[in-house]
Design an enzyme around this catalytic site. Structure first.
Site, PDB file in Angstrom:
ATOM      1  N   CYS A 287       0.818  -1.212   0.000  1.00  0.00           N
ATOM      2  CA  CYS A 287       0.000   0.000   0.000  1.00  0.00           C
ATOM      3  C   CYS A 287       0.851   1.261   0.000  1.00  0.00           C
ATOM      4  O   CYS A 287       1.321   1.707   1.059  1.00  0.00           O
ATOM      5  CB  CYS A 287      -0.921  -0.018   1.218  1.00  0.00           C
ATOM      6  SG  CYS A 287      -1.885   1.472   1.404  1.00  0.00           S
TER       7      CYS A 287
ATOM      8  N   CYS B 129      -0.463   4.064   2.184  1.00  0.00           N
ATOM      9  CA  CYS B 129      -0.216   3.948   3.634  1.00  0.00           C
ATOM     10  C   CYS B 129       1.245   4.240   3.966  1.00  0.00           C
ATOM     11  O   CYS B 129       1.540   4.861   4.978  1.00  0.00           O
ATOM     12  CB  CYS B 129      -0.526   2.532   4.127  1.00  0.00           C
ATOM     13  SG  CYS B 129      -2.002   1.814   3.438  1.00  0.00           S
ATOM     14  N   ASP B 130       2.154   3.754   3.149  1.00  0.00           N
ATOM     15  CA  ASP B 130       3.561   3.721   3.555  1.00  0.00           C
ATOM     16  C   ASP B 130       4.488   4.600   2.710  1.00  0.00           C
ATOM     17  O   ASP B 130       5.661   4.748   3.048  1.00  0.00           O
ATOM     18  CB  ASP B 130       4.072   2.265   3.482  1.00  0.00           C
ATOM     19  CG  ASP B 130       3.226   1.346   4.347  1.00  0.00           C
ATOM     20  OD1 ASP B 130       2.793   1.794   5.413  1.00  0.00           O
ATOM     21  OD2 ASP B 130       2.991   0.195   3.948  1.00  0.00           O
TER      22      ASP B 130
END
Ligand code: NAP
Length: 318
Positions: free
Chosen positions: A144, A147-148
């Protein structure tokens, strides 16, 4: 037994649309929405891991995935949908009402029972199957970028895959990373033309064609990737600090094995709209769709499942 008229499993666009429609039909649905546990299985579904959605009709300038999902959830709540933040751990579809457990599956009594069940459990990201991949998830390996990606500011990262997901991840990462190398096992991308055009235009993106990742170097963090040219067998090291795996998805259907008909890839087979092989059980969204897999098609099939459910429940009163 906590008997519900309709239980919806899953809270992506399919599950939430089914909830909006069944709550507006006064069927008081309960949505078992999942648990915020991993990067691949969370309330709101895969769109929670997406950035901007430009192709969901009605949003001239696009909308962020999480915002779209929280709006849909609010819309379902407005009409009386009940939500429980839990994962279904077992279902028994052998007789009606259907039985659903959310806690210990060994418990004799189910947590809920339902006259009708709508399955919208979606699909999850596939992984490469390398030994270190799981250990390094969250420590340099990710599924992701949304997200990261921020953690890789100014660093060189790799994305594996050649579909729309891979290019979407790569383009997003290019906002933070100094360089993004797309490692693809063939010479042609599977992604749509518009995504390809954007990717080829981005100066931070490079492509490593005909290549596969054999090993992730590092124990507590990623310091590189051992890659291999599939034609020549030549091996080399990519000195990246992040690996984003974007190679497709697998349906979340383990709960229904040996109960519902599925295709070879494990997707639930639906007929005549959203009907499964068990009367009173309906399936919608990515869990039954390995072709279109779009937010809008998932939402559309969630609407179909709600209408099919409503009509079926009515037919039971005759
Ligand atoms: P996908 O289209 O199935 O692409 C998966 C990619 O990963 C393919 O390029 C495949 O290679 C590669 N791959 C699969 N297994 C691999 C392995 N073990 N090792 C190395 N590479 C591997 O999946 P997706 O990109 O997740 O897209 C799924 C669907 O969602 C598509 O219909 C897509 O259009 C849609 N989508 C749309 C958007 C958007 O419109 N913005 C964004 C994301 C996804 P091969 O090409 O060689 O098979």
């Amino acid at each position: 037994m906590n008997l519900k008229e309709v239980v919806v499993l899953g809270s992506g666009p399919a599950g939430l649309t089914a909830a909006i429609y069944t709550s507006r039909a006064n069927l008081n649905p309960l949505v078992i929405e999942g648990e915020p546990s991993s990067t691949t299985d969370q309330p709101g579904g895969q769109l929670m891991l997406t950035t901007e959605i430009e192709n969901f009709p009605g949003f001239l300038n696009g909308i962020m995935g999480p915002e779209l999902m929280s709006t849909m959830r609010g819309q379902a709540e407005r009409f009386g949908t009940e939500f429980v933040t839990a994962k279904a751990t077992k279902v028994d579809l052998s007789s009606r009402p259907f039985k659903i457990w959310t806690g210990d599956p060994q418990e004799a009594e189910p947590t809920y029972s339902a006259k009708a069940l709508i399955i919208a459990t979606g699909a999850r990201s596939l992984l490469l199957g390398l030994p270190s991949e799981i250990e390094l998830l969250g420590h340099g390996v990710s599924t992701c970028a949304t997200c990261d990606g921020f953690f890789f500011k100014g660093q060189e990262v790799a994305v594996v895959g050649g579909g729309d997901s891979a290019l979407e991840e790569a383009l997003f990462l290019a906002k933070f990373a100094s360089k993004v190398i797309v490692v693809h096992r063939r010479k042609e991308l599977r992604a749509s033309k518009i995504m390809q055009e954007r990717a080829f235009k981005n100066p931070k993106l490079e492509f490593q064609w005909d290549s596969v990742v054999d090993e992730i170097i590092g124990t507590e963090s990623v310091s590189g990737l051992k890659i291999r040219d599939v034609n020549t067998g030549e091996k080399s090291v990519l000195p990246v600090t992040g690996l984003f795996v974007a190679i497709g998805h697998s349906p979340n259907t383990d709960l229904f094995k040996n109960q519902l008909e599925m295709n070879d890839a494990g997707y639930i087979i639906t007929k005549l709209g959203t009907k499964t092989n068990i009367e009173g059980v309906f399936a919608c969204g990515d869990v039954q769709d390995d072709t279109y897999r779009q937010a809008i098609t998932a939402a559309g099939s969630g609407c179909m499942a709600a209408i099919d459910t409503e009509r079926w429940l009515e037919s039971q009163l005759d």
